[in-house]
Design an enzyme around this catalytic site. Structure first.
Site, PDB file in Angstrom:
ATOM      1  N   GLU A 380      84.345  29.719  38.913  1.00  0.00           N
ATOM      2  CA  GLU A 380      85.145  30.356  40.027  1.00  0.00           C
ATOM      3  C   GLU A 380      86.624  30.325  39.981  1.00  0.00           C
ATOM      4  OE1 GLU A 380      83.317  32.261  42.551  1.00  0.00           O
ATOM      5  OE2 GLU A 380      81.927  31.665  41.162  1.00  0.00           O
ATOM      6  N   GLY A 381      87.174  30.170  38.385  1.00  0.00           N
ATOM      7  CA  GLY A 381      88.371  30.025  38.083  1.00  0.00           C
ATOM      8  C   GLY A 381      88.796  28.668  37.909  1.00  0.00           C
TER       9      GLY A 381
END
Length: 403
Positions: A380-381
């Site tokens: 998610e980054g």
């Protein structure tokens, strides 16, 4: 103003989640860590119970689903809704086991994506399905704008071609939310998300990855070869808006990043709690009345971990609270993800180090939690991407101006 105490209406849900972590997850945690890719059958009944909890209490999610913000007339006063209930309950579940939390049926990261941008008709069709998220490809990781998978319109259908890797629950989920470009010449503005149901011709799970941690969760590589889906499976606006750019599809991350932060909070708390118990058995007392500078090295390190954990927790609650109250939370979502991911890595590995061989061996769960926590600072980054996003928001610069 945000209240720093857990809302009373969620306390029963949080207690139930903690009971699940203690009575269901912990007893089988090591079993599925050793048996990677075996499906945790113990979760099937639990998923049905959680579905009932969701259906019986509208607006209160039991897992990483139903994260849509309120629609319709704005209600007066402060709201504590599904975003808050999700991060609170998921932190408790991940106190039990991160991998098992990720493989809980119908509670996938793709469900948060559907809730973020699906219309009412799509939510009725897919809201109760188990949805995985497919973004990463062999040619890129953190730069989500570099998507090469394509989705070409053909009448009432889209034809998807490409390959996705590191898809959490990619084999087990009922459907996958796939990021693809409808026109690669238009850059990131043309990236849209599509729902592809399991069993659709042209979609194939080609392998399952062996991983450092979260082994109870399957992580798949999936190919799409002339994979046809209904045009109605496109999430959000089908029109390409160059001025709006990537903002529409990136809204997904404003929902999922606090969710991942909550996972990190849960596993970090598990390590702190167990370390405190073991130090007490070793006659290392923690006395909070003792000034920090006069405490022993072990005490001081534990105190610092507790402070860092509390900071990560409050950032996560703030991001969820803002979403529940209709406030733009992109900066806060990234701040919570960055802080919680890094903090969980430091705490879980630091607790192993503090306890030496006691923490390193398989007789204790501490070594497993240190492995499980690493992914929470990546997917998610990554940490670096979150820091870039926060810097852009604070300085008011675009991605082209601040890389």
């Amino acid at each position: 103003m945000i209240n720093l105490e857990n809302p009373k209406k969620f306390r029963a849900l949080v207690n139930q989640a903690h009971q699940v972590a203690t009575s269901v997850f912990r007893p089988v945690s090591r079993k599925y860590d050793r048996s990677e890719h075996d499906y945790p059958v113990e979760l099937d009944m639990l998923a049905s119970i959680m579905d009932g909890m969701n259906d019986g209490t509208p607006g209160v999610g039991a897992g990483a689903g139903k994260l849509k913000q309120e629609t319709g007339p704005k209600r007066e006063g402060v709201q504590n809704g599904t975003n808050m209930s999700t991060v609170l309950s998921l932190a408790e579940l991940c106190w039990g086991d991160v991998g098992l939390s990720l493989t809980l049926p119908r509670q996938g990261l793709g469900n948060a994506a559907i809730a973020a941008v699906a219309d009412d008709e799509q939510f009725a069709r897919f809201g109760h399905k188990w949805a995985a998220m497919a973004i990463t490809e062999p040619g890129f990781g953190s730069d989500s704008a570099a998507v090469r998978t394509t989705a070409v319109r053909d009448g009432d259908e889209y034809i998807i071609n490409g390959e996705k890797i590191y898809v959490t629950s990619g084999e087990r989920a009922d459907c996958v939310v796939v990021w693809a470009s409808v026109d690669r010449s238009l850059g990131r503005a043309a990236i849209k998300s599509f729902i592809v149901e399991k069993g659709t011709p042209g979609m194939e799970v080609v392998r399952l990855e062996k991983k450092l941690g979260i082994k109870a969760s399957d992580t798949a590589a999936i190919t799409f070869t002339d994979c046809r889906i209904p045009a109605s499976n496109l999430l959000g606006d089908p029109e390409v808006n160059v001025e709006k750019g990537f903002a529409g599809v990136m809204q997904t991350f404003d929902n999922t990043r606090p969710v991942v932060a909550a996972m990190a909070i849960g596993v970090a708390k598990a390590s702190i709690d167990r370390t405190r118990e073991l130090l007490k058995k070793l006659k290392v007392k923690t006395d909070y009345r003792t000034p920090y500078k006069l405490a022993s090295q072990l005490e001081a390190k534990l105190y610092r971990y507790e402070a860092e954990w509390e900071a990560a927790r409050l950032l996560t609650l703030k991001a969820a609270w803002m979403a529940d109250n209709g406030m733009p939370n992109s900066k806060e979502a990234s701040m919570s993800k960055a802080k919680a991911g890094r903090t969980a890595n430091e705490i879980t590995l630091g607790c192993v180090e503090m306890l030496g061989m006691l923490g390193y061996g398989e007789d204790e769960m501490l070594e497993k939690w240190s492995r499980d926590s690493k992914i929470l600072d990546i997917f998610e980054g990554t940490q670096q991407i979150q820091q870039l996003i926060v810097a852009r928001r604070l300085l008011g610069k675009s991605s082209a101006e601040l890389k």
